[in-house]
Design a protein around this motif. Structure first.
Motif, PDB file in Angstrom:
ATOM      1  N   ASP A   1      29.948  56.911  34.532  1.00  0.00           N
ATOM      2  CA  ASP A   1      31.186  56.444  35.579  1.00  0.00           C
ATOM      3  C   ASP A   1      31.104  55.594  36.313  1.00  0.00           C
ATOM      4  OD1 ASP A   1      33.587  57.020  36.821  1.00  0.00           O
ATOM      5  OD2 ASP A   1      32.761  58.348  38.366  1.00  0.00           O
ATOM      6  N   PHE A   2      31.299  54.048  35.882  1.00  0.00           N
ATOM      7  CA  PHE A   2      31.095  52.805  36.434  1.00  0.00           C
ATOM      8  C   PHE A   2      32.207  52.475  37.236  1.00  0.00           C
ATOM      9  CE2 PHE A   2      27.759  51.707  32.722  1.00  0.00           C
ATOM     10  CZ  PHE A   2      26.794  52.004  33.668  1.00  0.00           C
ATOM     11  N   PRO A   3      32.041  51.926  38.496  1.00  0.00           N
ATOM     12  CA  PRO A   3      33.137  51.438  38.934  1.00  0.00           C
ATOM     13  C   PRO A   3      33.899  50.275  38.440  1.00  0.00           C
ATOM     14  CG  PRO A   3      31.258  50.752  40.009  1.00  0.00           C
ATOM     15  CD  PRO A   3      30.680  51.621  39.189  1.00  0.00           C
ATOM     16  N   HIS A   4      35.135  49.726  38.366  1.00  0.00           N
ATOM     17  CA  HIS A   4      35.614  48.901  37.843  1.00  0.00           C
ATOM     18  C   HIS A   4      36.449  47.842  38.510  1.00  0.00           C
ATOM     19  CE1 HIS A   4      34.712  50.161  33.778  1.00  0.00           C
ATOM     20  NE2 HIS A   4      35.351  51.154  33.884  1.00  0.00           N
ATOM     21  N   ASP A   5      36.849  48.277  40.033  1.00  0.00           N
ATOM     22  CA  ASP A   5      37.458  47.287  40.744  1.00  0.00           C
ATOM     23  C   ASP A   5      36.450  46.236  41.452  1.00  0.00           C
ATOM     24  OD1 ASP A   5      39.717  48.665  40.119  1.00  0.00           O
ATOM     25  OD2 ASP A   5      39.729  50.087  41.737  1.00  0.00           O
ATOM     26  N   GLY A   6      37.132  45.259  41.877  1.00  0.00           N
ATOM     27  CA  GLY A   6      36.317  44.417  42.592  1.00  0.00           C
ATOM     28  C   GLY A   6      35.318  43.552  41.432  1.00  0.00           C
ATOM     29  N   LEU A   7      35.247  43.354  40.539  1.00  0.00           N
ATOM     30  CA  LEU A   7      34.338  42.827  39.527  1.00  0.00           C
ATOM     31  C   LEU A   7      34.150  41.356  40.051  1.00  0.00           C
ATOM     32  CD1 LEU A   7      34.705  44.375  36.068  1.00  0.00           C
ATOM     33  CD2 LEU A   7      33.218  45.056  37.609  1.00  0.00           C
ATOM     34  N   PRO A   8      32.819  40.837  40.166  1.00  0.00           N
ATOM     35  CA  PRO A   8      32.715  39.438  40.898  1.00  0.00           C
ATOM     36  C   PRO A   8      32.999  38.335  39.968  1.00  0.00           C
ATOM     37  CG  PRO A   8      30.659  40.330  40.403  1.00  0.00           C
ATOM     38  CD  PRO A   8      31.558  41.577  40.352  1.00  0.00           C
ATOM     39  N   LEU A   9      32.947  38.634  38.501  1.00  0.00           N
ATOM     40  CA  LEU A   9      32.873  37.522  37.679  1.00  0.00           C
ATOM     41  C   LEU A   9      34.377  37.309  37.168  1.00  0.00           C
ATOM     42  CD1 LEU A   9      29.562  38.149  35.953  1.00  0.00           C
ATOM     43  CD2 LEU A   9      29.872  36.395  37.499  1.00  0.00           C
ATOM     44  N   VAL A  10      34.697  36.061  37.146  1.00  0.00           N
ATOM     45  CA  VAL A  10      35.929  35.692  36.519  1.00  0.00           C
ATOM     46  C   VAL A  10      35.758  34.598  35.620  1.00  0.00           C
ATOM     47  CG1 VAL A  10      38.388  34.872  37.005  1.00  0.00           C
ATOM     48  CG2 VAL A  10      37.104  36.269  38.736  1.00  0.00           C
ATOM     49  N   GLY A  11      36.580  34.692  34.433  1.00  0.00           N
ATOM     50  CA  GLY A  11      36.422  33.697  33.310  1.00  0.00           C
ATOM     51  C   GLY A  11      36.812  34.308  31.779  1.00  0.00           C
ATOM     52  N   ARG A  12      37.459  33.571  31.066  1.00  0.00           N
ATOM     53  CA  ARG A  12      37.817  34.093  29.690  1.00  0.00           C
ATOM     54  C   ARG A  12      37.313  33.281  28.714  1.00  0.00           C
ATOM     55  NH1 ARG A  12      43.917  36.263  30.883  1.00  0.00           N
ATOM     56  NH2 ARG A  12      43.282  38.076  32.266  1.00  0.00           N
ATOM     57  N   SER A  13      36.543  32.026  28.896  1.00  0.00           N
ATOM     58  CA  SER A  13      36.094  31.183  27.967  1.00  0.00           C
ATOM     59  C   SER A  13      35.206  32.010  27.130  1.00  0.00           C
ATOM     60  CB  SER A  13      35.651  30.066  28.648  1.00  0.00           C
ATOM     61  OG  SER A  13      34.315  30.600  29.374  1.00  0.00           O
ATOM     62  N   PRO A  14      34.802  31.233  25.826  1.00  0.00           N
ATOM     63  CA  PRO A  14      33.834  31.801  24.975  1.00  0.00           C
ATOM     64  C   PRO A  14      32.523  31.983  25.619  1.00  0.00           C
ATOM     65  CG  PRO A  14      35.370  30.187  23.810  1.00  0.00           C
ATOM     66  CD  PRO A  14      35.776  30.136  25.347  1.00  0.00           C
ATOM     67  N   ALA A  15      32.148  30.871  26.670  1.00  0.00           N
ATOM     68  CA  ALA A  15      30.822  30.924  27.042  1.00  0.00           C
ATOM     69  C   ALA A  15      30.601  32.200  27.910  1.00  0.00           C
ATOM     70  CB  ALA A  15      30.499  29.697  27.814  1.00  0.00           C
ATOM     71  N   MET A  16      31.814  32.378  28.773  1.00  0.00           N
ATOM     72  CA  MET A  16      31.655  33.602  29.615  1.00  0.00           C
ATOM     73  C   MET A  16      31.679  35.148  28.926  1.00  0.00           C
ATOM     74  SD  MET A  16      30.988  32.813  32.536  1.00  0.00           S
ATOM     75  CE  MET A  16      31.365  34.258  33.417  1.00  0.00           C
ATOM     76  N   GLN A  17      32.417  35.156  27.605  1.00  0.00           N
ATOM     77  CA  GLN A  17      32.333  36.427  26.996  1.00  0.00           C
ATOM     78  C   GLN A  17      31.016  36.528  26.373  1.00  0.00           C
ATOM     79  OE1 GLN A  17      35.131  38.006  26.690  1.00  0.00           O
ATOM     80  NE2 GLN A  17      35.714  36.384  28.007  1.00  0.00           N
ATOM     81  N   GLU A  18      30.080  35.540  26.259  1.00  0.00           N
ATOM     82  CA  GLU A  18      28.609  35.970  25.712  1.00  0.00           C
ATOM     83  C   GLU A  18      28.172  36.247  27.030  1.00  0.00           C
ATOM     84  OE1 GLU A  18      26.767  35.696  23.134  1.00  0.00           O
ATOM     85  OE2 GLU A  18      28.838  35.145  21.970  1.00  0.00           O
ATOM     86  N   VAL A  19      28.380  35.662  28.358  1.00  0.00           N
ATOM     87  CA  VAL A  19      27.689  36.435  29.444  1.00  0.00           C
ATOM     88  C   VAL A  19      27.904  37.734  29.538  1.00  0.00           C
ATOM     89  CG1 VAL A  19      27.650  36.539  31.933  1.00  0.00           C
ATOM     90  CG2 VAL A  19      27.475  34.282  30.527  1.00  0.00           C
ATOM     91  N   TYR A  20      29.430  38.074  29.540  1.00  0.00           N
ATOM     92  CA  TYR A  20      29.911  39.658  29.709  1.00  0.00           C
ATOM     93  C   TYR A  20      29.154  40.569  28.645  1.00  0.00           C
ATOM     94  CZ  TYR A  20      33.627  37.441  32.374  1.00  0.00           C
ATOM     95  OH  TYR A  20      34.439  36.647  32.945  1.00  0.00           O
ATOM     96  N   ARG A  21      29.186  40.018  27.321  1.00  0.00           N
ATOM     97  CA  ARG A  21      28.625  41.037  26.305  1.00  0.00           C
ATOM     98  C   ARG A  21      27.081  41.322  26.516  1.00  0.00           C
ATOM     99  NH1 ARG A  21      30.228  37.932  20.891  1.00  0.00           N
ATOM    100  NH2 ARG A  21      28.985  39.558  19.855  1.00  0.00           N
ATOM    101  N   THR A  22      26.392  40.225  27.317  1.00  0.00           N
ATOM    102  CA  THR A  22      24.782  40.593  27.300  1.00  0.00           C
ATOM    103  C   THR A  22      24.662  41.547  28.818  1.00  0.00           C
ATOM    104  OG1 THR A  22      24.389  38.298  26.779  1.00  0.00           O
ATOM    105  CG2 THR A  22      22.781  39.454  28.045  1.00  0.00           C
ATOM    106  N   ILE A  23      25.844  41.274  29.654  1.00  0.00           N
ATOM    107  CA  ILE A  23      25.427  42.264  30.560  1.00  0.00           C
ATOM    108  C   ILE A  23      25.895  43.520  30.382  1.00  0.00           C
ATOM    109  CG2 ILE A  23      26.780  42.763  32.982  1.00  0.00           C
ATOM    110  CD1 ILE A  23      27.244  40.036  33.468  1.00  0.00           C
TER     111      ILE A  23
END
Length: 484
Positions: free
Chosen positions: A137-159
């Motif tokens: 049950d992870f919280p979803h509001d107020g996530l600090p990272l913003v971006g939709r570029s391919p480079a940031m997608q790699e960051v999100y997937r690793t996280i």
């Protein structure tokens, strides 16, 4: 290596995606069925038991992620691959916590998708009766990272992939790219989120005090030590310790840190009793640690201890598609904090896109906060930004360069048209690309030291397309890496 054939259900409301993905999978021998909605997906699952489910998130009749965990439980650990044009950290986390095997942001690479299907089939066969992964049950509001570029997608997937484990993480990136935000996101969304998050910046502490800060000290251990003081490891007990600017840590402190990481015990400065500690380590640096290792300024064994999972944060100039998204995000945050609500004019947005951003995301945030306070009108214009930017001539020069390029292309097109009017057929588009593309690829690859993944992200094309173009033009990435 091709995978053994399996059965796949593809769910997407875009007929073109269904056709392309379905045909690619059928050519590999898989049995494929197609659905375009949650309702159709549910109906097919009544009579069709696929090994792999590929599903979009935004479907005509609802959110395709909502019942993925339930489908996985009901369908005997079916492996789910999630596709989404909602390229945010939130989506990556939701996909992972629902138990998805893989998350691929749109637009996706078809080869990458077919490889994911092969991996999903192999994993399913190897662990068909294994334990299911936990959902949280992870919280979803107020996530600090913003971006939709391919480079940031790699960051999100690793996280998303490291949230359920305690592997050490090394966050790499220039100053101002948001390395501490990544650490905070991993902690606040991970299994240690109810325990402390403690950060220490190695560059901000005098060298002689780093060991006392990290490991604590006993009363009388040195001048000014008036009482026993717990170090950062003790303060972070059960939680996460973020070691920022790890490249600035003195060698003697590195040796002691390595010993703590190996033993799981700390000894305070001036003390003799070992204290058991249980913390997750996330380190960060804007320096090239392999270079420091070669110069005998950083321990290689410590590097391997820290660099179990690397996360490479791109500089803002390499994710320009995120600039306006971030700027508006920061203006919205400023408004929530009570500052006047401001918007960006079109010319201001173009200027922000043209700027080089030496200070990265931190510089952009500071600029937007300044504009929220100083801009007299509700609309922020390019002229206002030029006055506020410390390097105000850079955007203007970039715009001038774009105008010069447009003028050169216009003149070239007019000349080619006048010469070729009598010809039966012209190929101006191909001719222009043959002139421009090799130069663009050469300069881009040279700028990123031949890294094709980063170059593809900057160019806005996928890696396979870049490789094909390089082959077509006879360009060697190894040679380009040596260009000045």
């Amino acid at each position: 290596m091709a995978s053994q054939p399996g059965s796949v259900l593809v769910v997407d409301d875009d007929p073109a995606i269904c056709v392309v993905v379905g045909e690619a999978l059928r050519r590999q021998g898989h049995k494929v069925k197609i659905a375009s909605s949650i309702r159709e997906r549910a109906a097919l699952l009544q009579s069709f038991a696929p090994d792999v489910l590929i599903t979009d998130v935004m479907l005509p009749d609802g959110d395709g992620l909502d019942d993925v965990a339930q489908i996985i439980a009901q369908e005997h650990r079916i492996n789910v691959i999630v596709l989404s044009a909602q390229n945010t950290l939130n989506t990556a986390i939701r996909a992972t916590e629902q138990g998805a095997f893989e998350y691929l942001p749109k637009p996706f690479d078809l080869n990458e998708l077919t490889r994911a299907v092969a991996d999903a089939l192999a994993t399913r066969r190897a662990a068909r009766d294994g334990e299911g992964e936990r959902t949280a049950d992870f919280p979803h509001d107020g996530l600090p990272l913003v971006g939709r570029s391919p480079a940031m997608q790699e960051v999100y997937r690793t996280i998303a992939r490291v949230l359920s484990n305690d592997l050490s993480i090394l966050v790499l990136g220039e100053s101002g790219t948001g390395k501490e935000l990544v650490a905070e996101a991993i902690h606040s969304l991970g299994q240690r989120r109810t325990k402390p998050f403690v950060a220490i910046n190695m560059a901000a502490i005098p060298r002689e005090l780093i060991e006392a800060e990290l490991f604590g000290y006993e009363k009388g251990a040195f001048t000014g030590a008036h009482a026993r003081t717990a170090g950062k490891f003790e303060q972070a007990q059960g939680g996460t310790l973020f070691l920022d600017e790890i490249g600035d840590m003195p060698m003697e402190a590195q040796t002691r840190l390595l010993r703590v990481l190996q033993s799981g015990e700390v000894t305070t400065v001036g003390g003799s009793k070992a204290i058991k500690v249980n913390v997750r380590i996330i380190a960060a640096t804007n320096k090239q640690l392999p270079t420091l290792i070669e110069a005998n300024l950083f321990r290689q064994d410590l590097y391997y201890r820290l660099n179990v999972v690397p996360i490479d944060l791109p500089p803002l100039r390499e994710r320009r598609e995120d600039v306006i998204l971030l700027a508006r995000h920061f203006l919205e945050l400023a408004a929530r904090e009570g500052l006047p609500r401001k918007a960006l004019s079109d010319d201001a947005a173009q200027l922000l896109m043209a700027y080089h951003w030496p200070g990265n995301v931190r510089e952009l945030q500071n600029l937007m906060q300044r504009m929220a306070v100083l801009a007299r009108e509700n609309m922020i214009t390019a002229d206002m930004l030029r006055q506020a930017l410390p390097l105000g001539t850079v955007p203007a020069e970039a715009a001038a360069s774009a105008d010069q390029l447009a003028g050169a292309v216009r003149e070239w097109a007019r000349r080619q048209l006048s010469i070729g009017l009598g010809q039966a057929q012209l190929s101006l588009h191909d001719d222009l690309l043959a002139v421009v593309e090799p130069i663009l690829f050469q300069e881009t690859l040279a700028n990123v030291d031949g890294n094709q993944i980063r170059a593809a992200g900057l160019l806005g094309i996928n890696r396979n397309t870049l490789r094909k173009k390089l082959t077509d033009y006879g360009l060697d990435p190894v040679q380009l890496r040596l260009m000045d």
